[in-house]
Write a protein that holds these residues in place. Structure first.
Motif, PDB file in Angstrom:
ATOM      1  N   HIS A   1       7.003   1.575 -15.852  1.00  0.00           N
ATOM      2  CA  HIS A   1       7.210   0.346 -15.090  1.00  0.00           C
ATOM      3  C   HIS A   1       8.156   0.586 -13.916  1.00  0.00           C
ATOM      4  O   HIS A   1       7.899   0.174 -12.786  1.00  0.00           O
ATOM      5  N   ASN A   2       9.267   1.255 -14.182  1.00  0.00           N
ATOM      6  CA  ASN A   2      10.269   1.485 -13.136  1.00  0.00           C
ATOM      7  C   ASN A   2       9.728   2.372 -12.018  1.00  0.00           C
ATOM      8  O   ASN A   2      10.059   2.173 -10.838  1.00  0.00           O
ATOM      9  N   GLU A   3       8.898   3.344 -12.378  1.00  0.00           N
ATOM     10  CA  GLU A   3       8.276   4.205 -11.371  1.00  0.00           C
ATOM     11  C   GLU A   3       7.345   3.392 -10.463  1.00  0.00           C
ATOM     12  O   GLU A   3       7.316   3.587  -9.242  1.00  0.00           O
ATOM     13  N   GLN A   4       6.587   2.483 -11.082  1.00  0.00           N
ATOM     14  CA  GLN A   4       5.673   1.651 -10.300  1.00  0.00           C
ATOM     15  C   GLN A   4       6.439   0.686  -9.397  1.00  0.00           C
ATOM     16  O   GLN A   4       6.048   0.436  -8.247  1.00  0.00           O
ATOM     17  N   LEU A   5       7.537   0.150  -9.905  1.00  0.00           N
ATOM     18  CA  LEU A   5       8.361  -0.756  -9.103  1.00  0.00           C
ATOM     19  C   LEU A   5       8.944  -0.012  -7.902  1.00  0.00           C
ATOM     20  O   LEU A   5       8.945  -0.529  -6.771  1.00  0.00           O
ATOM     21  N   LYS A   6       9.420   1.191  -8.122  1.00  0.00           N
ATOM     22  CA  LYS A   6       9.954   2.004  -7.027  1.00  0.00           C
ATOM     23  C   LYS A   6       8.875   2.261  -5.976  1.00  0.00           C
ATOM     24  O   LYS A   6       9.128   2.182  -4.765  1.00  0.00           O
ATOM     25  N   LYS A   7       7.665   2.539  -6.441  1.00  0.00           N
ATOM     26  CA  LYS A   7       6.553   2.787  -5.519  1.00  0.00           C
ATOM     27  C   LYS A   7       6.251   1.538  -4.700  1.00  0.00           C
ATOM     28  O   LYS A   7       6.031   1.614  -3.485  1.00  0.00           O
ATOM     29  N   PHE A   8       6.249   0.370  -5.357  1.00  0.00           N
ATOM     30  CA  PHE A   8       5.964  -0.869  -4.639  1.00  0.00           C
ATOM     31  C   PHE A   8       7.027  -1.135  -3.571  1.00  0.00           C
ATOM     32  O   PHE A   8       6.705  -1.550  -2.453  1.00  0.00           O
ATOM     33  N   ILE A   9       8.273  -0.904  -3.905  1.00  0.00           N
ATOM     34  CA  ILE A   9       9.361  -1.111  -2.944  1.00  0.00           C
ATOM     35  C   ILE A   9       9.163  -0.232  -1.710  1.00  0.00           C
ATOM     36  O   ILE A   9       9.411  -0.656  -0.574  1.00  0.00           O
ATOM     37  N   GLU A  10       8.670   0.985  -1.942  1.00  0.00           N
ATOM     38  CA  GLU A  10       8.422   1.898  -0.825  1.00  0.00           C
ATOM     39  C   GLU A  10       7.276   1.415   0.064  1.00  0.00           C
ATOM     40  O   GLU A  10       7.190   1.799   1.239  1.00  0.00           O
ATOM     41  N   TYR A  11       6.415   0.574  -0.491  1.00  0.00           N
ATOM     42  CA  TYR A  11       5.289   0.035   0.282  1.00  0.00           C
ATOM     43  C   TYR A  11       5.673  -1.178   1.121  1.00  0.00           C
ATOM     44  O   TYR A  11       4.837  -1.698   1.877  1.00  0.00           O
ATOM     45  N   GLU A  12       6.881  -1.657   1.006  1.00  0.00           N
ATOM     46  CA  GLU A  12       7.263  -2.898   1.681  1.00  0.00           C
ATOM     47  C   GLU A  12       7.111  -2.826   3.202  1.00  0.00           C
ATOM     48  O   GLU A  12       6.898  -3.849   3.862  1.00  0.00           O
ATOM     49  N   ASN A  13       7.227  -1.641   3.753  1.00  0.00           N
ATOM     50  CA  ASN A  13       7.079  -1.491   5.206  1.00  0.00           C
ATOM     51  C   ASN A  13       5.676  -1.031   5.609  1.00  0.00           C
ATOM     52  O   ASN A  13       5.471  -0.564   6.738  1.00  0.00           O
ATOM     53  N   ALA A  14       4.732  -1.189   4.692  1.00  0.00           N
ATOM     54  CA  ALA A  14       3.363  -0.747   4.976  1.00  0.00           C
ATOM     55  C   ALA A  14       2.749  -1.498   6.150  1.00  0.00           C
ATOM     56  O   ALA A  14       1.862  -0.969   6.848  1.00  0.00           O
ATOM     57  N   TYR A  15       3.236  -2.697   6.408  1.00  0.00           N
ATOM     58  CA  TYR A  15       2.686  -3.497   7.509  1.00  0.00           C
ATOM     59  C   TYR A  15       2.863  -2.795   8.864  1.00  0.00           C
ATOM     60  O   TYR A  15       2.131  -3.061   9.824  1.00  0.00           O
ATOM     61  N   LEU A  16       3.829  -1.888   8.944  1.00  0.00           N
ATOM     62  CA  LEU A  16       4.081  -1.181  10.199  1.00  0.00           C
ATOM     63  C   LEU A  16       2.919  -0.271  10.595  1.00  0.00           C
ATOM     64  O   LEU A  16       2.829   0.163  11.744  1.00  0.00           O
ATOM     65  N   HIS A  17       2.035   0.014   9.640  1.00  0.00           N
ATOM     66  CA  HIS A  17       0.895   0.882   9.922  1.00  0.00           C
ATOM     67  C   HIS A  17      -0.293   0.110  10.479  1.00  0.00           C
ATOM     68  O   HIS A  17      -1.345   0.705  10.746  1.00  0.00           O
ATOM     69  N   PHE A  18      -0.149  -1.204  10.651  1.00  0.00           N
ATOM     70  CA  PHE A  18      -1.243  -2.043  11.125  1.00  0.00           C
ATOM     71  C   PHE A  18      -0.975  -2.534  12.548  1.00  0.00           C
ATOM     72  O   PHE A  18       0.171  -2.571  13.001  1.00  0.00           O
TER      73      PHE A  18
END
Length: 313
Positions: free
Chosen positions: A253-270
């Protein structure tokens, strides 16, 4: 460790959550779908009130009504065999596809008309692309319930990889994300919805929510002898204790949460216009993730009597 302290998202709830809860429960009782005791256990109004804190009351309520129907279907499938689950899938698939309903199951008759009416309400206020996506997610969800029924009949504890693959569908996170779009009154264009990065973000959110659900519900499902739980799957297939399996699920769970947090700036790729919507969507998913945790800890009594294993966490 306090789980809520590792979530970097604020705890928020709809200011009219009690109204949403009462309206949703009264609707279900008036249609003969469930009794107040059952509805107070699942408290769907509080779950969606936390996930959708800024949406219109009437839209959240429609989503709650659908969620209650799906919860009832889910619980019914858990208690019945493959033949009955196939009948259930046929009925509700036909509703979603606007086809003739052949219902041989009197126990679920009361839910058909309410489900049909909700689906009509959803279609009136949504684009066709959203409807198609919702139907696909419901199809995957219902067939994951059939997969569970087959496992129960065969007394087969699925292996780890198979369980993780199918749990992403049986958790119901994907159709919940569709309802989140509907309630917030925006719909992703296919160019965003089908983007590989967006699909990975949704997948990660699903892994976060089903793993924490399995963590909280492990003791309950051990007592009920239901092996569709990541803790139990790790316990059996890795030959470790239940307590060790709980730590393993928490690490997952914690690994997945860390991964999601890293995706928070994914909008910058659009591109700019898409980036605005992607950022809004990721923020909305973060509310669902935090809302699901708070609902599990604060709102529902479902797991409270099964708390021995949770005492040290």
């Amino acid at each position: 460790m306090e789980l809520k302290n590792i979530y970097p998202y604020p705890s928020i709830i709809h200011p009219q959550v009690e109204k949403i809860e009462i309206n949703s429960q009264q609707w279900a009782i008036s249609h003969g779908l469930a009794k107040a005791e059952y509805l107070n256990v699942i408290k769907v109004g509080h779950l969606l009130g936390r996930a959708l804190p800024n949406a219109k009351v009437e839209l959240v309520t429609i989503c709650c009504q659908l969620a209650i129907c799906i919860y009832i279907i889910d619980d019914y499938c858990e208690k019945n065999g493959v033949k009955t689950v196939k009948q259930i899938i046929s009925v509700f698939t036909n509703i979603l596809e606007d086809q003739t309903i052949n219902n041989d199951n009197n126990e679920l008759s009361s839910i058909i008309l309410p489900f049909q009416n909700i689906w009509l309400d959803l279609k009136k206020s949504s684009p066709l692309s959203w409807q198609q996506h919702f139907k696909k997610n419901m199809h995957d969800y219902l067939h994951a319930l059939l997969w569970e029924a087959k496992n129960r009949e065969a007394n087969n504890v699925p292996n780890i990889d198979e369980y993780i693959k199918m749990r992403n569908h049986s958790a119901g996170v994907y159709w919940t994300l569709n309802l989140m779009e509907f309630s917030d009154e925006y719909f992703l264009p296919d160019s965003i919805r089908n983007n590989v990065m967006i699909k990975e973000i949704e997948h990660t959110a699903s892994q976060i929510m089903y793993s924490i659900n399995d963590f909280f519900s492990a003791e309950r499902e051990l007592q009920l002898q239901d092996f569709h739980n990541l803790v139990i799957v790790y316990n059996k297939h890795e030959n470790i204790t239940v307590k060790e399996a709980m730590y393993k699920v928490l690490d997952f769970h914690n690994e997945q949460l860390k991964k999601f947090i890293e995706y928070e700036n994914a909008y910058l790729h659009f591109e700019k216009e898409d980036a605005i919507m992607v950022k809004k969507y990721i923020t909305a998913i973060s509310k669902l993730i935090r809302g699901h945790l708070d609902w599990s800890i604060i709102d529902i009594p479902r797991y409270k009597k099964y708390n021995i294993l949770l005492e040290e966490f």
